[in-house]
Scaffold this active site. Structure first.
Site, PDB file in Angstrom:
ATOM      1  N   ILE A  83     -46.405  -8.505  74.298  1.00 21.36           N
ATOM      2  CA  ILE A  83     -46.980  -8.513  72.944  1.00 21.36           C
ATOM      3  C   ILE A  83     -46.170  -9.498  72.103  1.00 21.36           C
ATOM      4  O   ILE A  83     -44.943  -9.394  72.040  1.00 21.36           O
ATOM      5  CB  ILE A  83     -46.879  -7.094  72.326  1.00 21.36           C
ATOM      6  CG1 ILE A  83     -47.543  -6.054  73.244  1.00 21.36           C
ATOM      7  CG2 ILE A  83     -47.469  -7.064  70.931  1.00 21.36           C
ATOM      8  CD1 ILE A  83     -49.050  -6.194  73.382  1.00 21.36           C
ATOM      9  N   HIS A  99     -44.016   3.687  79.736  1.00 19.81           N
ATOM     10  CA  HIS A  99     -43.373   2.954  80.835  1.00 19.81           C
ATOM     11  C   HIS A  99     -42.939   3.962  81.889  1.00 19.81           C
ATOM     12  O   HIS A  99     -42.371   5.010  81.553  1.00 19.81           O
ATOM     13  CB  HIS A  99     -42.166   2.150  80.315  1.00 19.81           C
ATOM     14  CG  HIS A  99     -41.496   1.363  81.387  1.00 19.81           C
ATOM     15  ND1 HIS A  99     -42.014   0.188  81.890  1.00 19.81           N
ATOM     16  CD2 HIS A  99     -40.365   1.623  82.090  1.00 19.81           C
ATOM     17  CE1 HIS A  99     -41.218  -0.248  82.857  1.00 19.81           C
ATOM     18  NE2 HIS A  99     -40.213   0.589  82.994  1.00 19.81           N
ATOM     19  N   ASP A 140     -40.185  -3.452  76.627  1.00 16.13           N
ATOM     20  CA  ASP A 140     -39.758  -2.057  76.867  1.00 16.13           C
ATOM     21  C   ASP A 140     -38.470  -1.712  76.120  1.00 16.13           C
ATOM     22  O   ASP A 140     -37.646  -0.941  76.609  1.00 16.13           O
ATOM     23  CB  ASP A 140     -39.543  -1.826  78.374  1.00 16.13           C
ATOM     24  CG  ASP A 140     -40.786  -2.144  79.181  1.00 16.13           C
ATOM     25  OD1 ASP A 140     -40.643  -2.697  80.291  1.00 16.13           O
ATOM     26  OD2 ASP A 140     -41.901  -1.878  78.683  1.00 16.13           O
TER      27      ASP A 140
END
Ligand code: GRF
Length: 196
Positions: A83, A99, A140
């Site tokens: 993103i 995740h 993440d």
């Protein structure tokens, strides 16, 4: 709240969210599903539930679709694209990701899908799990909302482990979305607190 879900694959996390909203356990509705893969089964799941299903690879196009649907919460559910900072800014603290490991282990560039579970097994880790977090500029790396563990068995391979982790993904993603829609999450720097 209006929920928008981004998928790249089978969409079992999406299905878990749809089922939970239909069961009345989430104070929100999935208004649109967007995928960067035209044949992602997640788009088919949306169509089966009369939810707008849109194939779109251009990020500005995705942002426009989300705004047209007045989306309050963006959920990345098996969405395998980075993103951009612009997208993060448009939905800061209103975009969450699931995740399949205990962040900060086995995450970031190169760690997605089965690669995560193979990494856990190859490393010899005894415990893994899943993480739901807010999306920030990193891969993440955003503030963690919820985590739950899964024990690694000696006879596990990537697929047997993936199967058990996926069930935990569904569980904590549904719970995290439900809490978000009840406005029960508060963010203090890197830390997220649940005001149950
Ligand atoms: C799975 O590897 C899951 O761990 C991750 O994305 C992949 C597909 O998930 N979140 P889904 O079945 O498309 O939701």
């Amino acid at each position: 709240l209006n929920i928008g879900v981004l998928v790249s694959g089978g969409g079992t996390n999406l299905q878990a969210i749809i089922d939970e909203t239909l069961a009345g356990n989430i104070n929100g509705k999935v208004k649109v599903v967007i995928s960067n893969k035209e044949n992602a089964y997640g788009l088919e799941r949306a169509r089966q539930n009369n939810i707008d299903a849109i194939f779109e690879t251009d990020e500005d196009g995705i942002i426009d679709v989300l705004k047209e649907h007045n989306i309050d919460l963006v959920v990345l559910a098996g969405y395998l694209k980075i993103i951009s900072p612009k997208f993060v800014n448009e939905f800061r603290n209103k975009m969450i990701n699931i995740h399949p490991s205990l962040i900060p282990s086995f995450c970031g560039k190169g760690y997605y899908g089965q690669k995560v579970h193979q990494g856990v097994i190859d490393y010899g880790a005894k415990v893994t799990g899943a993480t739901v977090h807010f999306v920030d500029e990193g891969a993440d790396t955003g503030p963690i909302i919820m985590q739950e563990t899964v024990v690694v068995k000696d006879n596990d391979d990537a697929s047997s482990l993936a199967k058990r982790v996926l069930e935990i993904e569904h569980k904590i993603l549904k719970k995290s979305i439900s809490l978000f829609c009840e406005n029960k999450l508060s963010i203090h720097g890197r830390r997220v607190f649940i005001n149950e």
